[in-house]
Every structure is written in C-alpha cells, then in structure tokens.
Design a protein around this motif. Structure first.
Motif, PDB file in Angstrom:
ATOM      1  N   VAL A 185      -6.044   0.676  -4.948  1.00  0.00           N
ATOM      2  CA  VAL A 185      -6.038   1.190  -6.160  1.00  0.00           C
ATOM      3  C   VAL A 185      -7.387  -0.692  -6.068  1.00  0.00           C
ATOM      4  CG1 VAL A 185      -5.194  -1.420  -8.072  1.00  0.00           C
ATOM      5  CG2 VAL A 185      -3.474   0.728  -6.866  1.00  0.00           C
ATOM      6  N   THR A 186      -6.689  -1.460  -4.745  1.00  0.00           N
ATOM      7  CA  THR A 186      -7.854  -3.061  -4.929  1.00  0.00           C
ATOM      8  C   THR A 186      -9.099  -2.224  -3.815  1.00  0.00           C
ATOM      9  OG1 THR A 186      -6.844  -4.199  -3.293  1.00  0.00           O
ATOM     10  CG2 THR A 186      -5.906  -4.522  -5.152  1.00  0.00           C
ATOM     11  N   GLY A 187      -8.701  -0.968  -3.358  1.00  0.00           N
ATOM     12  CA  GLY A 187      -9.862  -0.922  -1.958  1.00  0.00           C
ATOM     13  C   GLY A 187      -9.434  -1.108  -1.036  1.00  0.00           C
ATOM     14  N   GLN A 188      -8.461  -2.639  -0.896  1.00  0.00           N
ATOM     15  CA  GLN A 188      -8.358  -3.126  -0.056  1.00  0.00           C
ATOM     16  C   GLN A 188      -7.155  -2.161   1.001  1.00  0.00           C
ATOM     17  OE1 GLN A 188     -11.000  -5.655   1.255  1.00  0.00           O
ATOM     18  NE2 GLN A 188     -12.308  -4.782  -0.784  1.00  0.00           N
ATOM     19  N   GLU A 189      -6.139  -1.855   0.018  1.00  0.00           N
ATOM     20  CA  GLU A 189      -5.288  -1.826   0.950  1.00  0.00           C
ATOM     21  C   GLU A 189      -5.314  -0.269   2.071  1.00  0.00           C
ATOM     22  OE1 GLU A 189      -4.552  -1.453  -3.465  1.00  0.00           O
ATOM     23  OE2 GLU A 189      -5.952  -0.811  -2.391  1.00  0.00           O
ATOM     24  N   ALA A 190      -4.710  -0.009   3.660  1.00  0.00           N
ATOM     25  CA  ALA A 190      -5.145   0.064   4.358  1.00  0.00           C
ATOM     26  C   ALA A 190      -3.835   1.404   4.486  1.00  0.00           C
ATOM     27  CB  ALA A 190      -4.485  -0.360   5.787  1.00  0.00           C
ATOM     28  N   TYR A 191      -4.534   2.519   4.763  1.00  0.00           N
ATOM     29  CA  TYR A 191      -3.971   4.072   4.440  1.00  0.00           C
ATOM     30  C   TYR A 191      -2.638   3.897   5.307  1.00  0.00           C
ATOM     31  CZ  TYR A 191      -2.867   8.941   5.618  1.00  0.00           C
ATOM     32  OH  TYR A 191      -2.038   9.563   5.601  1.00  0.00           O
ATOM     33  N   PRO A 192      -1.828   3.956   5.019  1.00  0.00           N
ATOM     34  CA  PRO A 192      -0.963   4.322   5.972  1.00  0.00           C
ATOM     35  C   PRO A 192       0.293   5.057   6.697  1.00  0.00           C
ATOM     36  CG  PRO A 192      -0.226   4.494   3.564  1.00  0.00           C
ATOM     37  CD  PRO A 192      -1.339   4.167   3.479  1.00  0.00           C
ATOM     38  N   GLU A 193      -1.253   6.435   6.783  1.00  0.00           N
ATOM     39  CA  GLU A 193      -0.730   7.159   7.633  1.00  0.00           C
ATOM     40  C   GLU A 193       1.061   8.563   7.197  1.00  0.00           C
ATOM     41  OE1 GLU A 193      -1.058   6.683  11.470  1.00  0.00           O
ATOM     42  OE2 GLU A 193      -3.188   5.824  11.272  1.00  0.00           O
ATOM     43  N   TYR A 194       0.607   9.279   7.640  1.00  0.00           N
ATOM     44  CA  TYR A 194       1.604  10.364   6.687  1.00  0.00           C
ATOM     45  C   TYR A 194       3.097  10.267   8.096  1.00  0.00           C
ATOM     46  CZ  TYR A 194       4.057  14.729   7.064  1.00  0.00           C
ATOM     47  OH  TYR A 194       4.335  16.137   6.730  1.00  0.00           O
ATOM     48  N   GLU A 195       2.944  10.106   8.956  1.00  0.00           N
ATOM     49  CA  GLU A 195       4.162   9.095   9.801  1.00  0.00           C
ATOM     50  C   GLU A 195       5.408   7.982   9.154  1.00  0.00           C
ATOM     51  OE1 GLU A 195       1.671   9.510  10.980  1.00  0.00           O
ATOM     52  OE2 GLU A 195       1.957  11.282  12.518  1.00  0.00           O
ATOM     53  N   TYR A 196       3.884   7.170   7.930  1.00  0.00           N
ATOM     54  CA  TYR A 196       4.981   6.504   7.396  1.00  0.00           C
ATOM     55  C   TYR A 196       5.384   6.870   6.050  1.00  0.00           C
ATOM     56  CZ  TYR A 196       5.110   2.113   3.876  1.00  0.00           C
ATOM     57  OH  TYR A 196       5.688   1.398   2.687  1.00  0.00           O
ATOM     58  N   LEU A 197       4.018   7.734   5.138  1.00  0.00           N
ATOM     59  CA  LEU A 197       4.321   8.371   4.063  1.00  0.00           C
ATOM     60  C   LEU A 197       5.366   9.445   3.652  1.00  0.00           C
ATOM     61  CD1 LEU A 197       1.132   8.800   2.956  1.00  0.00           C
ATOM     62  CD2 LEU A 197       2.431   6.690   2.217  1.00  0.00           C
ATOM     63  N   LYS A 198       6.077  10.343   5.351  1.00  0.00           N
ATOM     64  CA  LYS A 198       6.831  11.263   4.668  1.00  0.00           C
ATOM     65  C   LYS A 198       8.270  10.864   5.000  1.00  0.00           C
ATOM     66  CE  LYS A 198       8.467  15.200   7.322  1.00  0.00           C
ATOM     67  NZ  LYS A 198       9.145  15.539   8.775  1.00  0.00           N
ATOM     68  N   PRO A 199       8.672  10.039   5.652  1.00  0.00           N
ATOM     69  CA  PRO A 199      10.334   9.157   5.217  1.00  0.00           C
ATOM     70  C   PRO A 199      10.402   8.808   4.199  1.00  0.00           C
ATOM     71  CG  PRO A 199       9.098   8.660   7.073  1.00  0.00           C
ATOM     72  CD  PRO A 199       8.068   9.269   6.752  1.00  0.00           C
ATOM     73  N   ARG A 200       9.331   7.695   3.390  1.00  0.00           N
ATOM     74  CA  ARG A 200       9.823   7.385   1.948  1.00  0.00           C
ATOM     75  C   ARG A 200       9.906   8.554   0.987  1.00  0.00           C
ATOM     76  NH1 ARG A 200       8.672   4.727   5.802  1.00  0.00           N
ATOM     77  NH2 ARG A 200       8.656   2.395   5.506  1.00  0.00           N
ATOM     78  N   PHE A 201       8.582  10.255   1.097  1.00  0.00           N
ATOM     79  CA  PHE A 201       9.034  10.769   0.641  1.00  0.00           C
ATOM     80  C   PHE A 201      10.647  11.197   0.230  1.00  0.00           C
ATOM     81  CE2 PHE A 201      10.080  15.586   0.216  1.00  0.00           C
ATOM     82  CZ  PHE A 201       8.989  15.995  -1.466  1.00  0.00           C
ATOM     83  N   GLU A 202      11.014  11.397   1.542  1.00  0.00           N
ATOM     84  CA  GLU A 202      12.144  12.347   1.552  1.00  0.00           C
ATOM     85  C   GLU A 202      13.486  11.380   1.208  1.00  0.00           C
ATOM     86  OE1 GLU A 202      12.252  12.452   6.284  1.00  0.00           O
ATOM     87  OE2 GLU A 202      11.019  14.474   5.851  1.00  0.00           O
ATOM     88  N   VAL A 203      13.148   9.955   1.428  1.00  0.00           N
ATOM     89  CA  VAL A 203      14.030   9.268   0.312  1.00  0.00           C
ATOM     90  C   VAL A 203      14.003   9.084  -0.987  1.00  0.00           C
ATOM     91  CG1 VAL A 203      14.683   6.179   0.593  1.00  0.00           C
ATOM     92  CG2 VAL A 203      14.152   7.957   2.189  1.00  0.00           C
ATOM     93  N   ASP A 204      12.789   9.740  -1.462  1.00  0.00           N
ATOM     94  CA  ASP A 204      12.740   9.070  -3.058  1.00  0.00           C
ATOM     95  C   ASP A 204      13.437  11.222  -3.471  1.00  0.00           C
ATOM     96  OD1 ASP A 204      12.251   6.271  -3.381  1.00  0.00           O
ATOM     97  OD2 ASP A 204      10.041   6.908  -2.416  1.00  0.00           O
ATOM     98  N   TRP A 205      12.639  11.794  -2.577  1.00  0.00           N
ATOM     99  CA  TRP A 205      12.970  13.093  -3.211  1.00  0.00           C
ATOM    100  C   TRP A 205      15.159  13.454  -3.296  1.00  0.00           C
ATOM    101  CZ3 TRP A 205      12.488  16.886  -5.541  1.00  0.00           C
ATOM    102  CH2 TRP A 205      13.111  18.628  -5.518  1.00  0.00           C
TER     103      TRP A 205
END
Length: 198
Positions: free
Chosen positions: A106-126
């Motif tokens: 959004v700001t351009g300063q965010e660090a990419y959190p990588e798939y290993e971080y994103l996949k479990p969060r997808f699973e929780v929200d799904w």
C-alpha cells in the motif's frame, strides 16, 4: 532444499491465494454483512466491487480459451466484497463463487511476507468462511479451481534500461530480433502454468 526461491528484494507488490467454487445458491446479499460481523475485529474496513468472472483450467483437448463465455442465471444481484485489515495490506474477497485472500503493498514500504506466512493465514480465513457457511445453513463450497497469483512490478532502470532489454530480467522473454520495429513502449506478460498432477 526449499523449492521456492528467496529474494533479498522481491518485486512482488501483490499476491493472492484463492478458491473458486460452484455458486452458493443460498448465499445472498445479507450474508456479506453477517460474515463481516464475524471477522470485523480483524478486517474493520469494507469495500464493494463488481464480481470476478469464473475461471476454469481445462485439461486435455477441448480446452476453453481464456475469453470463453459462461452464462449463469441467478436471482439476486451479484457482488464481491472486500474485507480489509487496519494496515490495508491484507484483505479477503468474497463473492457467491469465490474466496480470495490478498496481501498487497500500500505504502511501498511493506516487506513481502512470503508464501510460508500467507498460506496458513489463507487457511485460517478460509476455515472461518466455511464455518460461517455451516452456521448460516448454507451449502458447503464445491471447489473447482484454486489460484496462487503474484503481481510483480519491475521498475525500469533495475537490471534493464529500456523495454528492448526486458529479456535481461525476464527469462521467459527472448532477446528482440533485429527488424523494422523499434523497442516496444509497453510489455505485458501473463503466464499460466499447469501444476504437476493437475
């Protein structure tokens, strides 16, 4: 050995993990608000968008072209809701036949959190969405497509000086042949890959 590459400064500006399913006949407009009430503590902001069209990966002969038309007749108007976290970099998209979880800069300063971080969060929200459907008496989604998308911005001047040198940063692009055309003014690349075992 980790099969996913690691980059010190990845060009990823957005990534999404999503599932598409047969349209939920019992899911109507009020359910968007009821689901938001369940997740509003984590996703306090909301936006309404036009729905995404269906996408199907077909295997073998008779594959659909990317612009093939499919028609669905539904009684309720279609909508897609974004539920956005307080940083505005994490969001969930929900529509009658789709559930998507995004991370975006959004700001351009965010660090990419990588798939290993994103996949479990997808699973929780799904899982939260599926639990909501069960509690609301709505049918279980019949998933027919899964998606992982990365959107990368590679600014001019980082590894290449003109679009005629795009092959220096994208290995899937061949060096330009000498011909009558000048360097391109726009290059758009959209790759789709068949995953092993379909």
């Amino acid at each position: 050995m980790n099969p996913t590459p690691k980059f010190g400064n990845p060009p990823v500006v957005e990534t999404l993990l999503g599932v598409q399913f047969a349209p939920l006949a019992s899911f109507s407009l009020p359910h968007f608000g009821l689901f938001w009430a369940d997740i509003r503590g984590d996703y306090p902001h909301q936006e309404t968008k036009p729905p995404l069209g269906p996408q199907f990966e077909e295997f073998g002969t008779g594959m659909l072209s990317p612009d093939a038309v499919r028609v669905m007749l539904l009684q309720d108007p279609e909508a897609r809701c974004w539920f956005i976290d307080s940083s505005r970099s994490q969001l969930i998209q929900v529509q009658r036949d789709r559930f998507v979880r995004n991370w975006r800069k959004v700001t351009g300063q965010e660090a990419y959190p990588e798939y290993e971080y994103l996949k479990p969060r997808f699973e929780v929200d799904w899982r939260r969405f599926c639990d909501f459907l069960v509690n609301a008496g709505i049918e279980t989604p019949e998933v027919n497509q899964c998606e992982v998308t990365y959107i990368n911005h590679i600014p001019l001047g980082i590894g290449f000086e003109s679009l005629g040198e795009i092959h220096k940063v994208l290995s899937v692009v061949a060096p330009p042949s000498v011909g009558f055309l000048p360097e391109p003014e726009v290059v758009t690349l959209n790759n789709r890959y068949l995953m092993p075992d379909k």
